[in-house]
Design a protein around this motif. Structure first.
Motif, PDB file in Angstrom:
ATOM      1  N   GLN A  42      18.352  13.142  -9.028  1.00  0.00           N
ATOM      2  CA  GLN A  42      18.851  14.277  -8.253  1.00  0.00           C
ATOM      3  C   GLN A  42      19.367  13.805  -6.909  1.00  0.00           C
ATOM      4  OE1 GLN A  42      15.466  16.932  -7.934  1.00  0.00           O
ATOM      5  NE2 GLN A  42      16.081  18.023  -9.773  1.00  0.00           N
ATOM      6  N   THR A  61      22.559  17.409 -10.180  1.00  0.00           N
ATOM      7  CA  THR A  61      21.899  16.746 -11.306  1.00  0.00           C
ATOM      8  C   THR A  61      22.982  16.289 -12.277  1.00  0.00           C
ATOM      9  OG1 THR A  61      21.733  18.742 -12.658  1.00  0.00           O
ATOM     10  CG2 THR A  61      19.927  18.342 -11.074  1.00  0.00           C
ATOM     11  N   MET A  82      17.776   7.699  -8.162  1.00  0.00           N
ATOM     12  CA  MET A  82      18.971   8.372  -8.687  1.00  0.00           C
ATOM     13  C   MET A  82      20.109   7.370  -8.784  1.00  0.00           C
ATOM     14  SD  MET A  82      21.564   9.047  -6.306  1.00  0.00           S
ATOM     15  CE  MET A  82      21.704   7.983  -4.897  1.00  0.00           C
TER      16      MET A  82
END
Length: 94
Positions: A42, A61, A82
């Motif tokens: 995220q 996302t 991420m």
């Protein structure tokens, strides 16, 4: 009708290699649209007004990319591990 494709893409960045310039206030050039694609994890996208005050915070996302309009001030903040990439367009991305 021709398919809309990016004219340039950044490398894939992770939470450790995300450039400082993307973590600080910046914007796209006139006529340039950005599409932030989260590959894993995220990322928080903060949109700012012309004075630099936050106007929206979005959690991006893999299923929810972030679209940046030309000259829209913004910055991003990783939320844990991420990977992300930014595609640049000369018209609104799909």
């Amino acid at each position: 009708m021709a398919e809309i494709r990016p004219y340039r893409s950044t490398p894939v960045f992770d939470q450790d290699r995300l450039p400082r310039a993307l973590r600080a206030r910046h914007d796209t050039k006139p006529g340039v649209w950005g599409l932030i694609r989260v590959i894993t994890g995220q990322l928080k996208l903060t949109l700012l007004d012309a004075a630099g005050a936050p106007v929206a915070e979005l959690i991006l996302t893999p299923a929810s990319p972030g679209r940046i309009a030309p000259q829209q001030p913004h910055f991003v903040t990783p939320i844990g591990p991420m990977q992300m990439q930014i595609d640049f367009y000369d018209q609104p991305p799909p």
